[in-house]
Design a protein around this motif. Structure first.
Motif, PDB file in Angstrom:
ATOM      1  N   GLY A  51       0.836  -1.209   0.000  1.00 23.34           N
ATOM      2  CA  GLY A  51       0.000   0.000   0.000  1.00 23.34           C
ATOM      3  C   GLY A  51       0.860   1.244   0.000  1.00 23.34           C
ATOM      4  N   THR A  52       1.915   1.215   0.845  1.00 21.74           N
ATOM      5  CA  THR A  52       2.829   2.353   0.871  1.00 21.74           C
ATOM      6  C   THR A  52       3.467   2.547  -0.508  1.00 21.74           C
ATOM      7  OG1 THR A  52       3.323   1.751   3.147  1.00 21.74           O
ATOM      8  CG2 THR A  52       4.770   3.366   2.127  1.00 21.74           C
ATOM      9  N   ARG A  54       2.281   1.700  -3.264  1.00 20.67           N
ATOM     10  CA  ARG A  54       1.250   2.195  -4.171  1.00 20.67           C
ATOM     11  C   ARG A  54       1.135   3.715  -4.067  1.00 20.67           C
ATOM     12  NH1 ARG A  54      -4.534  -0.890  -3.954  1.00 20.67           N
ATOM     13  NH2 ARG A  54      -5.695   0.859  -4.835  1.00 20.67           N
ATOM     14  N   VAL A  55       1.093   4.212  -2.835  1.00 14.19           N
ATOM     15  CA  VAL A  55       1.003   5.664  -2.642  1.00 14.19           C
ATOM     16  C   VAL A  55       2.220   6.349  -3.257  1.00 14.19           C
ATOM     17  CG1 VAL A  55       0.896   7.521  -0.951  1.00 14.19           C
ATOM     18  CG2 VAL A  55      -0.379   5.426  -0.553  1.00 14.19           C
ATOM     19  N   VAL A  56       3.404   5.753  -3.059  1.00 12.51           N
ATOM     20  CA  VAL A  56       4.618   6.364  -3.614  1.00 12.51           C
ATOM     21  C   VAL A  56       4.547   6.390  -5.136  1.00 12.51           C
ATOM     22  CG1 VAL A  56       7.122   6.110  -3.878  1.00 12.51           C
ATOM     23  CG2 VAL A  56       6.061   5.744  -1.649  1.00 12.51           C
ATOM     24  N   ASN A  59       2.374   8.897  -6.768  1.00 11.96           N
ATOM     25  CA  ASN A  59       2.781  10.290  -6.635  1.00 11.96           C
ATOM     26  C   ASN A  59       4.259  10.479  -6.932  1.00 11.96           C
ATOM     27  OD1 ASN A  59       0.250  11.565  -5.238  1.00 11.96           O
ATOM     28  ND2 ASN A  59       0.630   9.626  -4.205  1.00 11.96           N
TER      29      ASN A  59
ATOM     30  N   PHE B 246      -3.706   6.680   4.199  1.00  6.13           N
ATOM     31  CA  PHE B 246      -3.391   5.277   4.461  1.00  6.13           C
ATOM     32  C   PHE B 246      -4.587   4.461   4.921  1.00  6.13           C
ATOM     33  CE2 PHE B 246       1.029   6.964   5.473  1.00  6.13           C
ATOM     34  CZ  PHE B 246       1.499   6.651   4.220  1.00  6.13           C
ATOM     35  N   LEU B 249      -6.184   2.011   2.577  1.00  5.44           N
ATOM     36  CA  LEU B 249      -5.297   0.945   2.092  1.00  5.44           C
ATOM     37  C   LEU B 249      -4.853   0.008   3.207  1.00  5.44           C
ATOM     38  CD1 LEU B 249      -3.020   2.995  -0.323  1.00  5.44           C
ATOM     39  CD2 LEU B 249      -4.674   1.253  -0.954  1.00  5.44           C
ATOM     40  N   VAL B 251      -2.798   0.543   5.564  1.00 10.03           N
ATOM     41  CA  VAL B 251      -1.354   0.612   5.760  1.00 10.03           C
ATOM     42  C   VAL B 251      -1.053   0.851   7.230  1.00 10.03           C
ATOM     43  CG1 VAL B 251       0.683   2.012   5.295  1.00 10.03           C
ATOM     44  CG2 VAL B 251      -0.836   1.381   3.433  1.00 10.03           C
ATOM     45  N   GLN B 258       6.799   7.220   6.242  1.00  9.05           N
ATOM     46  CA  GLN B 258       5.357   7.136   6.003  1.00  9.05           C
ATOM     47  C   GLN B 258       4.614   8.305   6.624  1.00  9.05           C
ATOM     48  OE1 GLN B 258       5.208   3.179   7.675  1.00  9.05           O
ATOM     49  NE2 GLN B 258       4.148   2.449   5.846  1.00  9.05           N
ATOM     50  N   LEU B 261       4.624  11.113   4.200  1.00  7.02           N
ATOM     51  CA  LEU B 261       4.158  10.823   2.837  1.00  7.02           C
ATOM     52  C   LEU B 261       2.860  11.541   2.441  1.00  7.02           C
ATOM     53  CD1 LEU B 261       5.100   9.270   0.417  1.00  7.02           C
ATOM     54  CD2 LEU B 261       3.927   7.241   1.257  1.00  7.02           C
ATOM     55  N   VAL B 265       1.889  13.713  -0.941  1.00  6.05           N
ATOM     56  CA  VAL B 265       0.741  13.442  -1.801  1.00  6.05           C
ATOM     57  C   VAL B 265      -0.050  14.737  -2.032  1.00  6.05           C
ATOM     58  CG1 VAL B 265      -1.464  12.232  -1.940  1.00  6.05           C
ATOM     59  CG2 VAL B 265       0.570  11.040  -1.109  1.00  6.05           C
TER      60      VAL B 265
END
Lengths: 150, 409, 230
Positions: A51-52, A54-56, A59, B246, B249, B251, B258, B261, B265
């Motif tokens: 998931g992390t 995916r976010v990275v 973006n 998060f 997801l 997470v 993190q 992050l 975004v």
């Protein structure tokens, strides 16, 4: 002198208790519910790392390069840490197939994460990886529901 | 005009200085797992730290004595020693976590391995503790820490469903897939992160350091009652950010990368740059504060000269303690222990050690002998007593919850 | 400074107002904590008095309660077995105190101030307040309580014993809830107040004997409860 003896005795007892607590008889299978819990946890960790990633990936043009690289490394490290104890424990006898599937999924997740991390570090194209990560994430979710029942 | 400037400066540094590695990590973790359903715990913790920071600041102004002086006077050398040992362990853990946090933040900016950065951070922390003027250290790091306001901007930019977040906060809605034990564990951790004991040592000793007099009581109260709650809002913004990015997801947050992050975004490279400045300033500032607190508590218990208001060669033992604490912190981190894990343990440890620090403050703040006309009023006493009960409950629950939930996993 | 100078008052409670306080020199630099107090006993039976502030590990460690205290003290000595005076605390004369408030303020600079406690003068002997505190008190009708504090008359340079503060010795006797105009939070005050409702004051004249070596005080009268004094 007698008090020193008592102290040593107390220390020994404490040590013994600690040893008993720490060594869960190596080699014997885990109970059904304990295994399920562990599988749930480790698959959750794999999903979390993916998931992390995916976010990275979604973006990655917006993130400074070193930041994205370190974030992905952290994701790999944390999956590695979480999967260690699962890989070394023995599953219950009727769960061998499920155990294999979880281990395989963990391997795939690790491979994929490493590939993402390398690609991002090398500034290579990541568009294709984005889709694989999403798919791997969904597969893990399915597997988690199936074997761990959550 | 100058007075207004001083007031604003104090409030701004209080906001910037409120958040430390414990708040960053715990709020981000809780946000990702529980959304804002534990938001009221942050509110409870912030109100608590306001009540006790104001009390300890007032005691420092009126008696010129800092917390650990009073702990030994009022609890005696034996209980005082127990208290000292417990508080020192927790504060040292927090110190280690903060140094590790600075290194993690710097490694995020440079992608250099944090193990290589740790010794340099240790050296810098020690140099600041040794050479920098107290007010300079406080103001510069506090103001830079304001960069964390970027979390609030990011949350606004992420445009979450505000109604949903508010609903979570006010209905204390535990997510269905979490059990109550874990929920309670994180509640205690959040409470411990907001109300760390070192803040009280530091605040009261800082009052003596900056030679506060009764004229400064107003300024002190403004810092506490405006600055801390705004700092608390930052904590909530962090939780809101991780909840939005998060939460869907599933997470779990277990790295500092993190935590920042969501800002990337929402706001891109600029956002990350600002958030990294905020991370470094907040953790570096807290590293200085916790490092000093270790020295303060030991020196105050033993009656040694302490503080940066005298030259280092007039408080030699105090500065030796600072050197040793910094070396210990660096040594522990160089073993490769995960600073985030140290942070998690330190916030729970804080919850355990809370009553030891808060009880003597409450007692002395009621002593006319020390306080004269500035003894606690009815409100301060009512709140103080309620919080004493809350703090004792949290302390009793902390360790069993830690063991039963396996650190919340 | 909140507190007026206690030296100008009529009495000082040794434990509550003197023990464990910060000692500060004439320039406001910190010197040490008051780790214990020296008591001078007169062989002719005169009133005992507190005569010096004591500090340092040799003063502090024995106060860490019976067994632990002994153990710590022995370890402290064995850590420096080759040193003379390992067991002799450092002392400050009471004449040096110019103000007694939230700190003990001295009228000298701290440089080179602390020196070993001198031997007792002929016809007198030295004890420490830490030894007296916690001693069981026996009255004519049996056990009365424990010594919690000593109320001293504040004569410059020599604080003579005025009264003993005697009570059941529950935790929290240093909190001061049992003495003075304390305006505590209701809950704490109720709890501690209840624990200490039997704390009383007894004039030193009623003390028949103190067994310093085995720890015990014999008195001829019951103490007067503080709650009844005001």
């Amino acid at each position: 002198m007698r008090r020193a003896g008592a102290l040593v005795a107390v220390l020994l007892v404490v040590l013994l208790v600690l040893l008993c607590a720490c060594t869960t008889r190596a080699g014997s299978p885990a109970g059904e519910s304990a295994w399920r819990e562990q599988a749930d946890k480790v698959l959750g960790a794999a999903m979390s790392s993916l998931g992390t990633a995916r976010v990275v990936l979604e973006n990655d043009t917006d993130l400074p390069h070193p930041y994205a690289v370190v974030t992905l490394q952290d994701a790999i490290t944390s999956l590695h840490r979480e999967s260690g104890s699962f890989l070394t424990s023995r599953p219950p006898d009727d769960r061998h197939t499920d155990n294999d599937r979880v281990v395989a999924a963990l391997g795939e997740a690790t491979t994929l994460l490493t590939r993402v991390s390398t690609a991002v570090a090398a500034n290579a194209g990541t568009a294709a990886l984005r889709e694989s990560v999403r798919k791997a994430y969904d597969d893990l979710d399915d597997l988690r529901t199936k074997v761990a029942g959550s | 005009m100058k007075k207004f400037f001083g007031l604003a400066l104090g409030i701004l540094t209080a906001i910037g200085g409120f958040v430390d590695i414990g708040d960053l990590v715990t709020n981000a973790q809780v946000g990702a797992r529980f959304g804002l359903s534990l938001g009221l715990v942050v509110v409870l913790g912030v109100l608590g730290i306001c009540v006790f920071a104001e009390m300890s600041g007032r005691v420092a102004v009126c008696s010129n004595r800092a917390t650990f002086d009073l702990v030994r006077e009022r609890l005696g050398p034996r209980v005082g020693l127990l208290n000292l040992v417990a508080s020192m362990i927790v504060t040292l853990l927090t110190f280690i976590a903060e140094i590790g946090g600075v290194a993690l933040a710097l490694s995020l900016a440079s992608s250099v391995n944090d193990l290589l950065i740790i010794p340099i951070v240790g050296l810098l922390v020690w140099l600041v503790l040794w050479r920098a003027r107290f007010s300079l250290m406080e103001n510069v790091l506090g103001l830079l820490g304001l960069a964390l306001v970027v979390f609030a901007v990011a949350l606004w930019k992420l445009d979450p469903s505000w109604g949903h977040l508010a609903h979570q906060t006010f209905t204390v809605a535990k997510p269905g897939d979490e059990d109550w034990m874990t929920y309670a564990y994180y509640a205690v951790a959040l409470f411990g992160a907001a109300m760390t004991p070192y803040e009280v040592f530091f605040f009261s000793s800082g009052g003596v350091e900056e030679k506060w007099t009764e004229k400064d009581l107003g300024q002190m109260r403004a810092n506490v009652f405006v600055g801390f709650p705004l700092g608390g809002l930052l904590s909530l913004a962090i939780a809101g950010c991780t909840a939005t990015v998060f939460g869907p997801l599933d997470v779990q947050v277990d790295a500092l990368s993190q935590v920042g992050l969501p800002v990337g975004v929402a706001l891109g490279k600029i956002g990350i740059a600002i958030v990294l400045v905020g991370f470094v300033a907040a953790t570096f500032g807290a590293a200085c504060e916790t490092g000093l607190s270790v020295g303060y508590s030991l020196a105050q218990y033993l009656g040694w000269q302490w503080g940066k208001f005298v030259r280092p060669d007039e408080a030699t033992r105090f500065h030796v303690v600072l050197v040793l604490a910094t070396m210990l912190g660096v040594a522990v981190l160089m073993t490769g222990v995960d600073p985030i894990m140290v942070t998690e343990i330190s916030v729970v440890g804080s919850a355990v050690a809370l009553p030891l620090t808060y009880f003597p403050i409450l007692v002395v703040a009621n002593d006319r002998d020390y306080m004269g006309e500035h003894v606690n009023g009815t409100l301060a006493n009512a709140l103080g007593t309620v919080y004493l009960v809350v703090v004792v409950l949290a302390a009793l629950a902390a360790l069993p919850l830690l063991v039963l939930t396996g650190m919340g996993s | 400074m909140r507190i007026g100078n206690r030296l100008e008052g009529e009495w000082i409670d040794a434990m509550l107002h003197l023990m464990d306080r910060q000692v500060v020199d004439v320039e406001g630099r910190m010197v040490c904590n008051v780790d214990d107090l020296e008591i001078t006993l007169d062989d002719d039976g005169g009133t005992p008095a507190v005569t010096r502030l004591l500090t340092g590990p040799a003063a502090l460690l024995p106060r860490m309660s019976g067994r632990t205290g002994h153990w710590l003290r022995r370890r402290w000595i064995s850590l420096g077995i080759q040193y003379a005076h390992r067991d002799v605390p450092l002392a400050i004369d009471l004449e040096r105190i110019r103000h007694l408030g939230s700190a003990v303020e001295l009228d000298v600079r701290r440089d080179g101030l602390l020196d070993l406690e001198p031997d007792a003068e002929p016809g007198t002997s030295h004890r420490r307040l830490g030894e007296l505190l916690g001693m069981a008190v026996e009255g004519p009708g049996g056990h009365v309580g424990k010594v919690l504090d000593v109320r001293l008359s504040a004569d410059p340079g020599r604080y003579e014993f005025g009264h003993l503060v005697i009570g059941p010795g529950h935790p929290g006797s240093m909190l001061g809830y049992d003495r003075g105009d304390f305006n505590g939070p209701w809950l704490v005050q109720r709890i501690v107040g209840r624990l200490h409702r039997h704390v009383g004051l007894l004039s030193w004249d009623e003390v028949e004997a103190v067994d310093w070596d085995h720890g015990g005080v014999r008195v001829t009268e019951e103490p007067q409860l503080l709650t009844e004094i005001d």
